[in-house]
Enzyme design. Structure first.
Site: not given
Length: 361
Positions: A13, A15, A17, A109, A206
């Protein structure tokens, strides 16, 4: 080095993580492929001054994911899921609000895109698994059946958002960060010298990057269709509102009416276009019904004692769960709960194990 080398697609994504997830799996000796979902037209939500909002899945996030993949020297693909995201997540989000419910698009999602469409793409690449940066744990029980558990970091645990995972999906999904704290993940990011090591957490929805979901709904569906009355639980009309979709159960602010005691939204009647309000005591309910149940255990034939969480940040409470026809269930709490909200998920736990869940009717 991991002696059992696997081909693993990592949902990246942009990010910290998901980036650490990819780095750890490569360090363990696996064949890692980075894959990012392009889920909406970024120019549509761009601020006039070019401001970058703190949400996931932005254009900047795609660029960050690509640069991390380049730094790790792994293949990287961007998969266009815009049409599916519009149909499966955004349209559902709007439908729910305009039906008097409060949706949870992150669960939707995960269910319909990440662990369905993206998992299918991973299997098309003959990958052994799809890995994500979620804070949750998948492991086999005593019978060898895979189960979902809470992440070790209770402040970051995301098991609530993952209750829709099926046992079959859990055989092909990995959460390498589930046993870590966020601090440990950032330490790994620094150790790998990832460019996103200090990147801030994503916030808000988002596809509503400025947080103004009312504006978003009216742009999608138009305004003025659900205007009506604000009605006290006693039946007295207290004022008017400009759309039932502007309100959610438990809401106190923004009612614009005077009363001897603080008032809260206790119900939404779309057919009558009414927003029902009442004193705080009217928010308490001792039971709820859920639909579209997903069980990660065999559906119980007898009433089941478990703990139930009705919102992501809600503390679980003891409850009795009884299955109903048509894949529904009734949840009876040991003590009344405040602000039960149709459209949100109710998730059932036994300790840290997810037993299943469904959507509050």
């Amino acid at each position: 080095m991991n002696t059992t080398r696997k081909r693993i697609v990592v949902a990246m994504s942009g990010g910290v993580d998901s980036s650490v997830t990819a780095a750890l799996l490569k360090e363990q000796g696996h064949e890692v492929i980075g894959m990012t979902m392009q889920i909406w037209d970024y120019s549509r939500f761009a601020a006039p001054d070019g401001e970058t909002f703190g949400t996931c899945c932005s254009l900047d996030d795609v660029h960050d994911a690509r640069r991390v993949a380049e730094g790790l020297d792994i293949p990287f693909y961007v998969i266009n899921f815009e049409e599916a995201f519009q149909r499966q997540v955004i349209d559902h989000f709007c439908d729910e609000y305009f039906s008097g419910r409060t949706p949870n698009p992150c669960v939707m999602c995960n269910q319909r895109l990440k662990f369905d469409l993206l998992l299918r793409r991973a299997r098309e690449l003959e990958a052994d698994a799809l890995a994500t940066g979620h804070y949750a744990i998948i492991e086999p029980d005593a019978d060898g059946r895979f189960m979902l558990r809470k992440g070790r970091d209770q402040g970051k645990d995301q098991s609530y958002f993952l209750f829709t995972l099926t046992p079959e999906q859990m055989t092909r999904v990995m959460f390498p960060l589930g046993g870590m704290t966020k601090e440990e993940v950032r330490e790994h990011a620094a150790r790998f010298d990832l460019r996103v090591a200090e990147k801030a957490e994503s916030q808000d929805i988002c596809f509503v990057p400025d947080g103004d979901y009312v504006r978003f709904l009216e742009e999608e569906r138009g305004a003025g269709k659900l205007d009506g009355e604000i009605v006290h639980v006693s039946g007295k009309v207290l004022g008017r509102h400009r759309g039932t979709y502007r309100y959610t159960i438990g809401q106190r602010r923004g009612l614009g009416i005077a009363w001897s005691e603080p008032l809260f939204v206790t119900g939404i009647d779309v057919e009558e276009r009414q927003v029902i309000v009442g004193e705080k005591s009217h928010l308490h309910r001792d039971r709820l019904t859920v639909r579209e149940c997903n069980w990660q255990i065999d559906p119980p034939e007898q009433p089941l004692q478990a703990a139930c969480r009705i919102r992501y940040r809600h503390r679980e409470v003891p409850a009795q769960i009884r299955t109903l026809p048509d894949n529904r269930a009734e949840v009876v709490f040991s003590q009344p709960q405040q602000g039960i909200t149709p459209g949100q998920a109710a998730v059932f736990y036994d300790g840290d194990r997810v037993l299943g869940g469904g959507w509050i009717e």
